[in-house]
Enzyme design. Structure first.
Site, mmCIF file in Angstrom:
data_model
loop_
_atom_site.group_PDB
_atom_site.id
_atom_site.type_symbol
_atom_site.label_atom_id
_atom_site.label_comp_id
_atom_site.label_asym_id
_atom_site.label_seq_id
_atom_site.Cartn_x
_atom_site.Cartn_y
_atom_site.Cartn_z
ATOM 1 N N CYS B 37 6.281 14.741 36.017
ATOM 2 C CA CYS B 37 5.995 13.368 36.472
ATOM 3 C C CYS B 37 7.266 12.669 36.952
ATOM 4 O O CYS B 37 7.210 11.519 37.384
ATOM 5 C CB CYS B 37 5.366 12.515 35.380
ATOM 6 S SG CYS B 37 4.685 13.339 33.970
ATOM 7 N N ASP B 39 9.578 11.723 34.959
ATOM 8 C CA ASP B 39 9.911 10.753 33.922
ATOM 9 C C ASP B 39 11.206 11.127 33.219
ATOM 10 O O ASP B 39 11.491 12.307 33.023
ATOM 11 C CB ASP B 39 8.818 10.707 32.842
ATOM 12 C CG ASP B 39 7.560 10.009 33.336
ATOM 13 O OD1 ASP B 39 7.546 9.583 34.492
ATOM 14 O OD2 ASP B 39 6.610 9.911 32.541
ATOM 15 N N CYS B 63 5.715 6.280 33.232
ATOM 16 C CA CYS B 63 4.440 5.561 33.213
ATOM 17 C C CYS B 63 4.366 4.632 31.999
ATOM 18 O O CYS B 63 5.219 4.670 31.117
ATOM 19 C CB CYS B 63 3.288 6.549 33.171
ATOM 20 S SG CYS B 63 3.198 7.446 31.619
ATOM 21 N N CYS B 106 3.361 12.202 26.801
ATOM 22 C CA CYS B 106 4.291 11.067 26.702
ATOM 23 C C CYS B 106 4.778 10.892 25.263
ATOM 24 O O CYS B 106 5.941 10.579 25.024
ATOM 25 C CB CYS B 106 3.627 9.775 27.159
ATOM 26 S SG CYS B 106 3.085 9.821 28.871
#
Lengths: 166, 135
Positions: B37, B39, B63, B106
């Site tokens: 992602c 991230d 996110c 996450c």
């Protein structure tokens, strides 16, 4: 089981494919499975042709994009490798953090500069990945592909002007 | 996909955003990432001489769930003993934030960040027992 897009389009499996060849093969094969040319076929045959057309579209889309082409070459070699290599080195992640900070804090004057830096970096990554794949070092190619994602995302965010820091 | 109220709360009012001096020997820094992602998450702890975490800071680019997971982690870390902090599991974060299955990674990222920060602190302060294999 993934469909091998290289086989589907009859193109040699490698990073350095010819754009013209890809285009030509795709158009030629697509013609054979155009619904208009197969209206007299029975229902089962039409369904088969339709799914073939979808496969051709997917294959073309995958191979046209160099990042997806690289990903595909890695997956075809070892479907687990991409997931297994996603833990990146802390030093790189620090760089990724700084990049994200730069993108978040960039002003209009510097945005173009940062965009260029990202583009240049991505060109280098692509060269490096192609070389690694040529040497069949798939694991290192996967690592570089993961790393490049941060620059691709940065470029996307610069173009969208949207990045949120927590 | 709907975020839970707790995720939205942490996302809109993230706790403990910021940085600690990573060169301080009482500060442990963990940086982890989820390249799929794009991230990246940095989590830092400040530890006193008794092994108690006196401060925790984070910075996450990602996110809402990644931000909420790391924000929550810093809340739990503050005031905890280092060795107890190692017991924090991603499943607790999932439960507290009601994360949907697609966002479980996450919470895993936040757990990895906690471990990396503690490991860095232990390595620097010389209290490391043994580095975990493959960590």
């Amino acid at each position: 089981m993934i469909v091998d897009p290289f086989a589907r389009l009859g193109i040699r499996r490698c990073m350095g494919i010819s754009k013209d060849e890809l285009e030509t093969r795709y158009l030629k094969l697509s013609k054979t499975c155009h619904p208009d040319l197969n209206r007299t076929a029975d229902v089962a045959e039409q369904a088969r042709i339709l799914s073939l057309a979808a496969e051709l579209n997917d294959a073309y889309r995958t191979l046209k994009n160099p990042w997806e082409r690289a990903r595909c070459l890695i997956d075809l070699q070892d479907p687990q490798l991409f997931t297994m290599t996603k833990k990146l080195a802390p030093t790189f992640l620090m760089t990724a953090m700084e990049l994200a900070e730069d993108v978040a804090e960039v002003n209009a004057d510097r945005a173009e500069n940062l965009r260029l830096t990202c583009k240049r970096k991505l060109d280098l990554y692509l060269e490096e990945i192609a070389e690694l794949l040529l040497r069949e070092d798939y694991a290192e190619a996967a690592v570089k592909l993961h790393e490049s994602k941060y620059y691709r995302k940065a470029l996307e965010d610069l173009n969208n002007g949207d990045r949120r820091a927590g | 996909m709907a975020y839970s109220d707790k995720v939205i709360d942490h996302y809109q009012n993230p706790r403990n955003v910021g940085s600690l001096d990573k060169n301080d020997k009482n500060v442990g820094t963990g940086v982890v990432g989820a390249p799929e992602c794009g991230d990246v998450m940095k989590l830092q702890i400040q530890v006193d001489d008794d092994g108690k975490i006196t401060d925790a800071k984070f910075k996450t680019y990602g996110c809402g769930s990644a931000i909420a997971s790391s924000s929550l982690a810093t809340e739990w870390l503050k005031g905890a003993m280092v060795d107890d902090a190692l017991e924090i599991k991603n499943t607790q974060i999932v439960e507290e934030l009601s994360l949907p299955p697609v966002k479980i990674h996450c919470s895993v990222l936040a757990e990895d960040a906690i471990r990396a920060a503690i490991q860095d602190y232990k390595a620097k302060s010389g209290t490391a027992t043994k580095t975990e294999a493959g960590a």
